[in-house]
Design a protein around this motif. Structure first.
Motif, PDB file in Angstrom:
ATOM      1  N   MET A  80      92.560   1.752 -62.760  1.00 18.10           N
ATOM      2  CA  MET A  80      91.664   2.420 -61.810  1.00 18.10           C
ATOM      3  C   MET A  80      91.080   1.415 -60.827  1.00 18.10           C
ATOM      4  N   PHE A  81      90.656   0.261 -61.324  1.00 19.65           N
ATOM      5  CA  PHE A  81      90.106  -0.776 -60.455  1.00 19.65           C
ATOM      6  C   PHE A  81      91.132  -1.211 -59.420  1.00 19.65           C
ATOM      7  N   ALA A 103      93.920   0.318 -58.454  1.00 20.73           N
ATOM      8  CA  ALA A 103      94.313   1.413 -57.562  1.00 20.73           C
ATOM      9  C   ALA A 103      93.267   1.604 -56.469  1.00 20.73           C
ATOM     10  N   GLN A 104      91.996   1.566 -56.841  1.00 17.22           N
ATOM     11  CA  GLN A 104      90.932   1.712 -55.839  1.00 17.22           C
ATOM     12  C   GLN A 104      90.979   0.556 -54.845  1.00 17.22           C
ATOM     13  N   ARG A 105      91.157  -0.650 -55.348  1.00 13.66           N
ATOM     14  CA  ARG A 105      91.233  -1.817 -54.478  1.00 13.66           C
ATOM     15  C   ARG A 105      92.428  -1.722 -53.540  1.00 13.66           C
ATOM     16  N   ASP A 106      93.590  -1.337 -54.073  1.00 13.05           N
ATOM     17  CA  ASP A 106      94.795  -1.243 -53.255  1.00 13.05           C
ATOM     18  C   ASP A 106      94.705  -0.130 -52.221  1.00 13.05           C
ATOM     19  N   MET A 107      94.075   0.990 -52.565  1.00  9.43           N
ATOM     20  CA  MET A 107      93.899   2.069 -51.586  1.00  9.43           C
ATOM     21  C   MET A 107      92.976   1.607 -50.466  1.00  9.43           C
ATOM     22  N   ALA A 108      91.913   0.903 -50.812  1.00  9.18           N
ATOM     23  CA  ALA A 108      91.001   0.384 -49.789  1.00  9.18           C
ATOM     24  C   ALA A 108      91.721  -0.632 -48.904  1.00  9.18           C
ATOM     25  N   ARG A 144      83.836   0.207 -44.098  1.00 10.56           N
ATOM     26  CA  ARG A 144      84.013   1.117 -45.240  1.00 10.56           C
ATOM     27  C   ARG A 144      82.943   2.199 -45.276  1.00 10.56           C
ATOM     28  N   ARG A 200      83.724   6.120 -45.453  1.00  8.97           N
ATOM     29  CA  ARG A 200      83.237   6.981 -46.532  1.00  8.97           C
ATOM     30  C   ARG A 200      82.550   8.229 -45.976  1.00  8.97           C
ATOM     31  N   GLN A 247      85.222  10.523 -44.706  1.00  9.30           N
ATOM     32  CA  GLN A 247      85.899  11.201 -45.813  1.00  9.30           C
ATOM     33  C   GLN A 247      85.075  12.397 -46.290  1.00  9.30           C
ATOM     34  N   VAL A 261      96.643   7.260 -47.243  1.00 12.70           N
ATOM     35  CA  VAL A 261      96.291   7.651 -48.607  1.00 12.70           C
ATOM     36  C   VAL A 261      97.246   8.742 -49.091  1.00 12.70           C
TER      37      VAL A 261
END
Length: 175
Positions: free
Chosen positions: A29-30, A32-37, A51, A55, A58, A126
């Motif tokens: 999860m960490f 994936a969140q970092r890579d999406m950002a 960011r 946000r 979004q 995304v």
């Protein structure tokens, strides 16, 4: 009549609850969140956005016309911090603030056409990542992923989805 499963057989179904599996899930999860950002970071930089602005965009793409206080609650930010972010988006002509119809003191937030376009470009990155991962995992895994993610939400976050009418829509579409 079928025999009851032995303790060993029953426990085998719970191997996913072991500490190392849970830590691995946390790491996934960490990352994936970092890579999406990171995937949208260059686009944010090109557009001169941070960011915080992303946000807000979004949230407003998720639910246009949301009151300022609700956005503040969802993002968990201070009024001052959100105010700066909204001002920056308004200066860029990405955000429109309208008065409430019933309560004129209420300020409702909408993305302008330019804001919608910017958010759509970012979401396209995304969406592509999600589509690739969903295709690779398959429908059953996607359904399970949706259930796991919903299960991780706090009551507050669940209320955000419920109040914005997105929980049922997500379930209807396999998420």
């Amino acid at each position: 009549m079928a025999a009851l499963p032995s303790r060993a057989a029953a426990g085998a179904d719970l191997l996913f609850l072991r500490e190392e599996r849970l830590r691995f899930a946390q790491a996934l999860m960490f990352l994936a969140q970092r890579d999406m950002a990171e995937a949208v970071a260059s686009m944010l930089e090109e557009d001169g956005l941070g960011r915080a602005q992303y946000r807000v965009m979004q949230v407003l793409a998720f639910s246009p016309g949301m009151p300022v206080s609700r956005v503040q609650d969802i993002l968990g930010v201070t009024k001052q911090s959100l105010g700066r972010t909204l001002h920056e988006l308004e200066e860029r002509a990405y955000l429109e603030i309208r008065r409430g119809r019933e309560d004129r003191r209420q300020r409702l937030l909408f993305l302008t056409a330019a804001g919608q376009d910017a958010e759509a470009r970012l979401f396209a990155v995304v969406r592509q990542r999600l589509m690739e991962a969903y295709r690779e995992a398959g429908g059953a895994a996607v359904e399970g992923f949706g259930r796991v993610m919903l299960g991780m939400l706090s009551e507050h976050s669940r209320s955000v989805l419920a109040n914005e009418g997105k929980v049922e829509a997500g379930r209807q579409h396999g998420g």
